[in-house]
Design a protein around this motif. Structure first.
Motif, PDB file in Angstrom:
ATOM      1  N   ASP A  79       4.721 -61.445  63.372  1.00 13.80           N
ATOM      2  CA  ASP A  79       3.877 -62.287  62.523  1.00 13.80           C
ATOM      3  C   ASP A  79       4.485 -62.432  61.128  1.00 13.80           C
ATOM      4  O   ASP A  79       4.490 -63.524  60.544  1.00 13.80           O
ATOM      5  CB  ASP A  79       2.469 -61.700  62.423  1.00 13.80           C
ATOM      6  CG  ASP A  79       1.721 -61.785  63.747  1.00 13.80           C
ATOM      7  OD1 ASP A  79       2.120 -62.619  64.590  1.00 13.80           O
ATOM      8  OD2 ASP A  79       0.772 -61.008  63.947  1.00 13.80           O
ATOM      9  N   ASP A  80       4.975 -61.311  60.575  1.00 14.70           N
ATOM     10  CA  ASP A  80       5.609 -61.372  59.255  1.00 14.70           C
ATOM     11  C   ASP A  80       6.847 -62.260  59.279  1.00 14.70           C
ATOM     12  O   ASP A  80       7.091 -63.037  58.349  1.00 14.70           O
ATOM     13  CB  ASP A  80       5.991 -59.962  58.789  1.00 14.70           C
ATOM     14  CG  ASP A  80       4.763 -59.098  58.503  1.00 14.70           C
ATOM     15  OD1 ASP A  80       3.676 -59.683  58.307  1.00 14.70           O
ATOM     16  OD2 ASP A  80       4.886 -57.861  58.498  1.00 14.70           O
ATOM     17  N   SER A  81       7.634 -62.147  60.355  1.00 15.79           N
ATOM     18  CA  SER A  81       8.832 -62.966  60.467  1.00 15.79           C
ATOM     19  C   SER A  81       8.480 -64.440  60.577  1.00 15.79           C
ATOM     20  O   SER A  81       9.122 -65.287  59.958  1.00 15.79           O
ATOM     21  CB  SER A  81       9.645 -62.521  61.688  1.00 15.79           C
ATOM     22  OG  SER A  81      10.783 -63.337  61.861  1.00 15.79           O
ATOM     23  N   GLU A  82       7.445 -64.750  61.341  1.00 19.19           N
ATOM     24  CA  GLU A  82       7.020 -66.140  61.498  1.00 19.19           C
ATOM     25  C   GLU A  82       6.475 -66.698  60.187  1.00 19.19           C
ATOM     26  O   GLU A  82       6.739 -67.848  59.837  1.00 19.19           O
ATOM     27  CB  GLU A  82       5.963 -66.241  62.599  1.00 19.19           C
ATOM     28  CG  GLU A  82       5.541 -67.676  62.902  1.00 19.19           C
ATOM     29  CD  GLU A  82       4.561 -67.748  64.070  1.00 19.19           C
ATOM     30  OE1 GLU A  82       4.045 -68.843  64.326  1.00 19.19           O
ATOM     31  OE2 GLU A  82       4.317 -66.688  64.695  1.00 19.19           O
ATOM     32  N   SER A  83       5.746 -65.868  59.438  1.00 16.31           N
ATOM     33  CA  SER A  83       5.206 -66.323  58.158  1.00 16.31           C
ATOM     34  C   SER A  83       6.324 -66.607  57.160  1.00 16.31           C
ATOM     35  O   SER A  83       6.311 -67.626  56.460  1.00 16.31           O
ATOM     36  CB  SER A  83       4.248 -65.269  57.594  1.00 16.31           C
ATOM     37  OG  SER A  83       3.161 -65.053  58.463  1.00 16.31           O
ATOM     38  N   SER A  84       7.306 -65.693  57.084  1.00 14.27           N
ATOM     39  CA  SER A  84       8.422 -65.904  56.165  1.00 14.27           C
ATOM     40  C   SER A  84       9.246 -67.112  56.571  1.00 14.27           C
ATOM     41  O   SER A  84       9.733 -67.863  55.724  1.00 14.27           O
ATOM     42  CB  SER A  84       9.309 -64.652  56.123  1.00 14.27           C
ATOM     43  OG  SER A  84       9.876 -64.394  57.400  1.00 14.27           O
ATOM     44  N   GLN A  85       9.365 -67.340  57.888  1.00 12.05           N
ATOM     45  CA  GLN A  85      10.107 -68.490  58.378  1.00 12.05           C
ATOM     46  C   GLN A  85       9.388 -69.783  58.037  1.00 12.05           C
ATOM     47  O   GLN A  85      10.015 -70.779  57.645  1.00 12.05           O
ATOM     48  CB  GLN A  85      10.305 -68.363  59.885  1.00 12.05           C
ATOM     49  CG  GLN A  85      11.294 -69.342  60.490  1.00 12.05           C
ATOM     50  CD  GLN A  85      11.683 -68.960  61.896  1.00 12.05           C
ATOM     51  OE1 GLN A  85      12.573 -68.154  62.126  1.00 12.05           O
ATOM     52  NE2 GLN A  85      10.983 -69.525  62.862  1.00 12.05           N
ATOM     53  N   THR A  86       8.057 -69.774  58.144  1.00 17.50           N
ATOM     54  CA  THR A  86       7.262 -70.946  57.785  1.00 17.50           C
ATOM     55  C   THR A  86       7.365 -71.234  56.291  1.00 17.50           C
ATOM     56  O   THR A  86       7.509 -72.388  55.876  1.00 17.50           O
ATOM     57  CB  THR A  86       5.796 -70.734  58.175  1.00 17.50           C
ATOM     58  OG1 THR A  86       5.703 -70.481  59.581  1.00 17.50           O
ATOM     59  CG2 THR A  86       4.969 -71.961  57.828  1.00 17.50           C
ATOM     60  N   ALA A  87       7.318 -70.174  55.483  1.00 18.78           N
ATOM     61  CA  ALA A  87       7.443 -70.352  54.031  1.00 18.78           C
ATOM     62  C   ALA A  87       8.811 -70.920  53.676  1.00 18.78           C
ATOM     63  O   ALA A  87       8.930 -71.802  52.812  1.00 18.78           O
ATOM     64  CB  ALA A  87       7.208 -69.017  53.324  1.00 18.78           C
ATOM     65  N   LEU A  88       9.850 -70.431  54.354  1.00 19.42           N
ATOM     66  CA  LEU A  88      11.197 -70.940  54.106  1.00 19.42           C
ATOM     67  C   LEU A  88      11.294 -72.409  54.488  1.00 19.42           C
ATOM     68  O   LEU A  88      11.922 -73.211  53.780  1.00 19.42           O
ATOM     69  CB  LEU A  88      12.214 -70.113  54.887  1.00 19.42           C
ATOM     70  CG  LEU A  88      13.685 -70.526  54.744  1.00 19.42           C
ATOM     71  CD1 LEU A  88      14.133 -70.442  53.295  1.00 19.42           C
ATOM     72  CD2 LEU A  88      14.569 -69.652  55.637  1.00 19.42           C
ATOM     73  N   LYS A 143       5.476 -57.250  63.026  1.00 17.74           N
ATOM     74  CA  LYS A 143       6.779 -57.702  62.563  1.00 17.74           C
ATOM     75  C   LYS A 143       7.027 -59.157  62.937  1.00 17.74           C
ATOM     76  O   LYS A 143       7.580 -59.933  62.156  1.00 17.74           O
ATOM     77  CB  LYS A 143       7.883 -56.824  63.155  1.00 17.74           C
ATOM     78  CG  LYS A 143       7.929 -55.413  62.574  1.00 17.74           C
ATOM     79  CD  LYS A 143       9.075 -54.624  63.182  1.00 17.74           C
ATOM     80  CE  LYS A 143       9.149 -53.216  62.574  1.00 17.74           C
ATOM     81  NZ  LYS A 143      10.262 -52.429  63.158  1.00 17.74           N
ATOM     82  N   ARG A 154      16.137 -69.713  61.887  1.00 20.53           N
ATOM     83  CA  ARG A 154      16.230 -69.183  60.538  1.00 20.53           C
ATOM     84  C   ARG A 154      17.575 -69.545  59.903  1.00 20.53           C
ATOM     85  O   ARG A 154      17.630 -69.942  58.730  1.00 20.53           O
ATOM     86  CB  ARG A 154      16.037 -67.662  60.546  1.00 20.53           C
ATOM     87  CG  ARG A 154      16.095 -67.017  59.165  1.00 20.53           C
ATOM     88  CD  ARG A 154      15.895 -65.527  59.267  1.00 20.53           C
ATOM     89  NE  ARG A 154      14.562 -65.222  59.746  1.00 20.53           N
ATOM     90  CZ  ARG A 154      13.494 -65.145  58.963  1.00 20.53           C
ATOM     91  NH1 ARG A 154      13.599 -65.361  57.672  1.00 20.53           N
ATOM     92  NH2 ARG A 154      12.315 -64.852  59.465  1.00 20.53           N
TER      93      ARG A 154
END
Length: 329
Positions: free
Chosen positions: A18-27, A16, A278
């Motif tokens: 890692d997924d949160s960090e990836s979505s944050q990086t994409a944002l 979770k 975020r």
């Protein structure tokens, strides 16, 4: 068995994160990309339009004054964004406490002046359409300059007091992120009410302008009905369509640009929420919409005007001709 459950829970938690960090990086990538493109279009179009306004002679001087005010506020918003852009790329504020507080004041000043300049331009257009015979005496060049200068002075003084003297923006030092933030308090509700009020007034005035334009077009169609094949009082299709399209574009752009900011300000209450990275990115994403409005104003108010388009064409043709000739020996 206990170790297996614990290991599974740890893996789930790590996944979770890692997924949160990836979505944050994409944002973050999306926000930085749109901010960079918005700044490029802002600095490309707004200075060009100031030059066009200086060159064009077919537009009334009073209207040019209000258009200059709108363009200057849009260009000022871009300059403030230029100072805030390093924070987006670095993930931290690098310019010190004074500039952190100063950008807060400048940001609210330029945004407020963009809204109020739009309101002044709309009121000017409404007076010109509804009182065409009295307009030259009601809106003189001197009065236009006084109105614009007074609005700039009042908005600047209010923003310095409310956003500079009273709880200015500051660098968050307690958390892991050194972000330039402002406290979420009653001021956000004042901003929401002000923005919504101006948007509603502008929308109402443009709808009224559309009704007046249609009424004028109907009168012209009635006076010229002989030989044109139109029924009594029928509105010419091109006049009706163009007026409706203009109103839809103006009001639609305002809503799309400002509603995300109104929504985020309405839901952003605790200061701790704003301090999160975020939330910081989401706030800047809504700011990207406001930045887009600074160059969309050029397209709406300038490029849809034939005289301004012709002036732009002449300026660009002269520049291109000069570049093609090259330096003289």
């Amino acid at each position: 068995m206990a170790w297996t459950v614990t290991q599974g829970t740890n893996n789930l938690t790590t996944g979770k994160a890692d997924d949160s960090e990836s979505s944050q990086t994409a944002l973050a990538v999306v926000v930085c990309t749109f901010a960079t493109l918005g700044l490029a279009l802002n600095f490309l179009l707004n200075p060009l339009m100031l030059l066009v306004l200086h060159r064009v002679t077919s537009i009334q001087p009073t209207t040019k004054i209000f258009m200059v005010s709108l363009t200057a506020s849009d260009l000022g918003s871009g300059l403030v964004w230029l100072l805030e852009l390093p924070e987006l790329f670095l993930g931290a504020w690098p310019l010190g406490g004074f500039l952190c507080a100063a950008t807060g004041v400048m940001m609210f000043t330029t945004r407020a002046m963009g809204v109020f300049s739009l309101l002044l331009l709309t009121v000017n257009r409404y007076i010109a359409v509804s009182r065409p015979l009295r307009y030259p005496t009601l809106m003189t060049v001197f009065r236009s300059k006084v109105i614009v200068c007074s609005t700039w002075a009042a908005v600047t003084a209010i923003c310095i007091t409310v956003y500079g003297i009273y709880h200015p923006k500051y660098i968050l030092e307690s958390g892991p992120l050194k972000l330039c933030i402002w406290e979420s308090d009653w001021r956000q509700y004042v901003s929401i009410v002000t923005m919504l009020s101006v948007l509603l007034v502008v929308s109402f005035l443009y709808v009224h302008i559309l009704m007046i334009a249609r009424r004028h077009a109907r009168r012209i169609a009635t006076d010229n009905q002989v030989g044109n094949g139109q029924a009594m009082g029928q509105i010419p299709q091109n006049v009706s369509t163009r007026s409706t399209t203009t109103v839809v574009i103006i009001t639609g752009t305002l809503m799309v640009s400002w509603l995300p900011t109104v929504i985020i300000l309405s839901t952003l209450i605790p200061e701790t929420d704003f301090a999160g990275y975020r939330i910081f990115l989401l706030v800047n994403l809504t700011d990207d919409f406001l930045l887009a409005n600074t160059w969309l104003n050029v397209i709406i108010y300038y490029l849809r005007n034939r005289d301004l388009r012709q002036t732009i064409h002449l300026i660009l043709s002269a520049w291109l001709s000069h570049l093609c000739r090259g330096p003289r020996p």
